[in-house]
Design a protein around this motif. Structure first.
Motif, PDB file in Angstrom:
ATOM      1  N   GLN A   1       8.717   9.519 -11.732  1.00  0.00           N
ATOM      2  CA  GLN A   1       9.880   9.736 -10.883  1.00  0.00           C
ATOM      3  C   GLN A   1       9.852   8.719  -9.759  1.00  0.00           C
ATOM      4  O   GLN A   1       8.847   8.589  -9.063  1.00  0.00           O
ATOM      5  CB  GLN A   1       9.894  11.144 -10.297  1.00  0.00           C
ATOM      6  CG  GLN A   1      11.132  11.397  -9.460  1.00  0.00           C
ATOM      7  CD  GLN A   1      11.220  12.826  -8.978  1.00  0.00           C
ATOM      8  OE1 GLN A   1      10.256  13.572  -9.025  1.00  0.00           O
ATOM      9  NE2 GLN A   1      12.382  13.212  -8.499  1.00  0.00           N
ATOM     10  N   PHE A   2      10.939   7.997  -9.609  1.00  0.00           N
ATOM     11  CA  PHE A   2      11.044   6.968  -8.587  1.00  0.00           C
ATOM     12  C   PHE A   2      11.685   7.549  -7.335  1.00  0.00           C
ATOM     13  O   PHE A   2      12.285   8.630  -7.371  1.00  0.00           O
ATOM     14  CB  PHE A   2      11.832   5.773  -9.130  1.00  0.00           C
ATOM     15  CG  PHE A   2      11.055   4.977 -10.147  1.00  0.00           C
ATOM     16  CD1 PHE A   2      10.434   3.795  -9.784  1.00  0.00           C
ATOM     17  CD2 PHE A   2      10.905   5.430 -11.443  1.00  0.00           C
ATOM     18  CE1 PHE A   2       9.691   3.070 -10.698  1.00  0.00           C
ATOM     19  CE2 PHE A   2      10.164   4.721 -12.371  1.00  0.00           C
ATOM     20  CZ  PHE A   2       9.565   3.538 -12.004  1.00  0.00           C
ATOM     21  N   GLY A   3      11.541   6.831  -6.225  1.00  0.00           N
ATOM     22  CA  GLY A   3      11.987   7.303  -4.921  1.00  0.00           C
ATOM     23  C   GLY A   3      13.432   7.757  -4.875  1.00  0.00           C
ATOM     24  O   GLY A   3      13.767   8.688  -4.152  1.00  0.00           O
ATOM     25  N   GLN A   4      14.299   7.124  -5.639  1.00  0.00           N
ATOM     26  CA  GLN A   4      15.708   7.487  -5.647  1.00  0.00           C
ATOM     27  C   GLN A   4      16.004   8.651  -6.589  1.00  0.00           C
ATOM     28  O   GLN A   4      17.156   9.026  -6.765  1.00  0.00           O
ATOM     29  CB  GLN A   4      16.582   6.260  -5.963  1.00  0.00           C
ATOM     30  CG  GLN A   4      16.394   5.704  -7.352  1.00  0.00           C
ATOM     31  CD  GLN A   4      15.231   4.737  -7.501  1.00  0.00           C
ATOM     32  OE1 GLN A   4      14.258   4.781  -6.749  1.00  0.00           O
ATOM     33  NE2 GLN A   4      15.310   3.875  -8.483  1.00  0.00           N
ATOM     34  N   GLY A   5      14.942   9.231  -7.205  1.00  0.00           N
ATOM     35  CA  GLY A   5      15.093  10.398  -8.066  1.00  0.00           C
ATOM     36  C   GLY A   5      15.145  10.097  -9.551  1.00  0.00           C
ATOM     37  O   GLY A   5      15.039  11.005 -10.374  1.00  0.00           O
ATOM     38  N   GLU A   6      15.313   8.850  -9.926  1.00  0.00           N
ATOM     39  CA  GLU A   6      15.380   8.467 -11.332  1.00  0.00           C
ATOM     40  C   GLU A   6      14.031   8.706 -12.012  1.00  0.00           C
ATOM     41  O   GLU A   6      12.975   8.435 -11.440  1.00  0.00           O
ATOM     42  CB  GLU A   6      15.754   6.984 -11.419  1.00  0.00           C
ATOM     43  CG  GLU A   6      15.778   6.441 -12.825  1.00  0.00           C
ATOM     44  CD  GLU A   6      15.990   4.934 -12.869  1.00  0.00           C
ATOM     45  OE1 GLU A   6      16.128   4.422 -13.981  1.00  0.00           O
ATOM     46  OE2 GLU A   6      16.010   4.280 -11.807  1.00  0.00           O
TER      47      GLU A   6
ATOM     48  N   VAL B   1       0.873  -1.173   0.000  1.00  0.00           N
ATOM     49  CA  VAL B   1       0.000   0.000   0.000  1.00  0.00           C
ATOM     50  C   VAL B   1       0.911   1.224   0.000  1.00  0.00           C
ATOM     51  O   VAL B   1       1.713   1.410   0.915  1.00  0.00           O
ATOM     52  CB  VAL B   1      -0.937  -0.002   1.225  1.00  0.00           C
ATOM     53  CG1 VAL B   1      -1.769   1.265   1.262  1.00  0.00           C
ATOM     54  CG2 VAL B   1      -1.824  -1.242   1.201  1.00  0.00           C
ATOM     55  N   ASP B   2       0.809   2.044  -1.050  1.00  0.00           N
ATOM     56  CA  ASP B   2       1.720   3.169  -1.232  1.00  0.00           C
ATOM     57  C   ASP B   2       0.930   4.399  -1.671  1.00  0.00           C
ATOM     58  O   ASP B   2       0.742   4.628  -2.865  1.00  0.00           O
ATOM     59  CB  ASP B   2       2.791   2.810  -2.263  1.00  0.00           C
ATOM     60  CG  ASP B   2       3.870   3.869  -2.395  1.00  0.00           C
ATOM     61  OD1 ASP B   2       3.756   4.937  -1.758  1.00  0.00           O
ATOM     62  OD2 ASP B   2       4.827   3.633  -3.135  1.00  0.00           O
ATOM     63  N   THR B   3       0.478   5.192  -0.707  1.00  0.00           N
ATOM     64  CA  THR B   3      -0.301   6.384  -1.032  1.00  0.00           C
ATOM     65  C   THR B   3       0.555   7.459  -1.694  1.00  0.00           C
ATOM     66  O   THR B   3       0.029   8.420  -2.226  1.00  0.00           O
ATOM     67  CB  THR B   3      -0.977   6.960   0.228  1.00  0.00           C
ATOM     68  OG1 THR B   3       0.032   7.261   1.202  1.00  0.00           O
ATOM     69  CG2 THR B   3      -1.983   5.981   0.806  1.00  0.00           C
ATOM     70  N   GLY B   4       1.866   7.282  -1.679  1.00  0.00           N
ATOM     71  CA  GLY B   4       2.750   8.204  -2.375  1.00  0.00           C
ATOM     72  C   GLY B   4       2.872   7.890  -3.855  1.00  0.00           C
ATOM     73  O   GLY B   4       3.398   8.692  -4.624  1.00  0.00           O
ATOM     74  N   ALA B   5       2.384   6.737  -4.274  1.00  0.00           N
ATOM     75  CA  ALA B   5       2.410   6.353  -5.688  1.00  0.00           C
ATOM     76  C   ALA B   5       1.105   6.790  -6.340  1.00  0.00           C
ATOM     77  O   ALA B   5       0.024   6.563  -5.796  1.00  0.00           O
ATOM     78  CB  ALA B   5       2.588   4.845  -5.826  1.00  0.00           C
TER      79      ALA B   5
END
Length: 118
Positions: free
Chosen positions: A53-58, A25-29
């Protein structure tokens, strides 16, 4: 917020075939993310490509489609990201909002919510 997983169903366009996955569960996605092979096996086709944009900035250009998702017995047509193989499925905010569910971070579970109108 702590993280947790729940079982979700991902269905074909006709709601005849379903695959059950454990999704984080990822409310940030923004949208629900599923390994591309699962979506293709269900006959879901990409509709467009979108930058993510992925969590690591990519930032990557990824395929996006639309199909049925089942969450705790509630079903909704939602956008899905064709993700790389071996990635953990993510349940995103659009699908959660679509089935009128919210997150109880303490109990690590989903809870029904009312729709909001302004």
């Amino acid at each position: 917020m702590g993280t947790f997983t729940i079982p979700i169903g991902v269905g074909d366009q006709e709601r005849e075939r379903w695959t059950t996955l454990d999704a984080l569960v990822d409310t940030g996605a923004s949208i629900t993310s599923v390994p591309a092979s699962v979506l293709r096996d269900l006959g879901v086709a990409p509709l467009t490509q979108q930058s993510f944009q992925f969590g690591q900035g990519e930032v990557r250009l990824m395929d996006v489609g639309q199909t049925w998702v089942r969450i705790e017995g509630r079903e909704v047509v939602t956008l899905v990201l064709f993700n790389e193989e071996g990635t953990l499925p993510l349940l995103g905010a659009l699908a959660l909002e679509g089935v009128f569910m919210g997150v109880d971070p303490v109990a690590k579970r989903l809870v029904p919510v009312e729709g909001l109108m302004v």
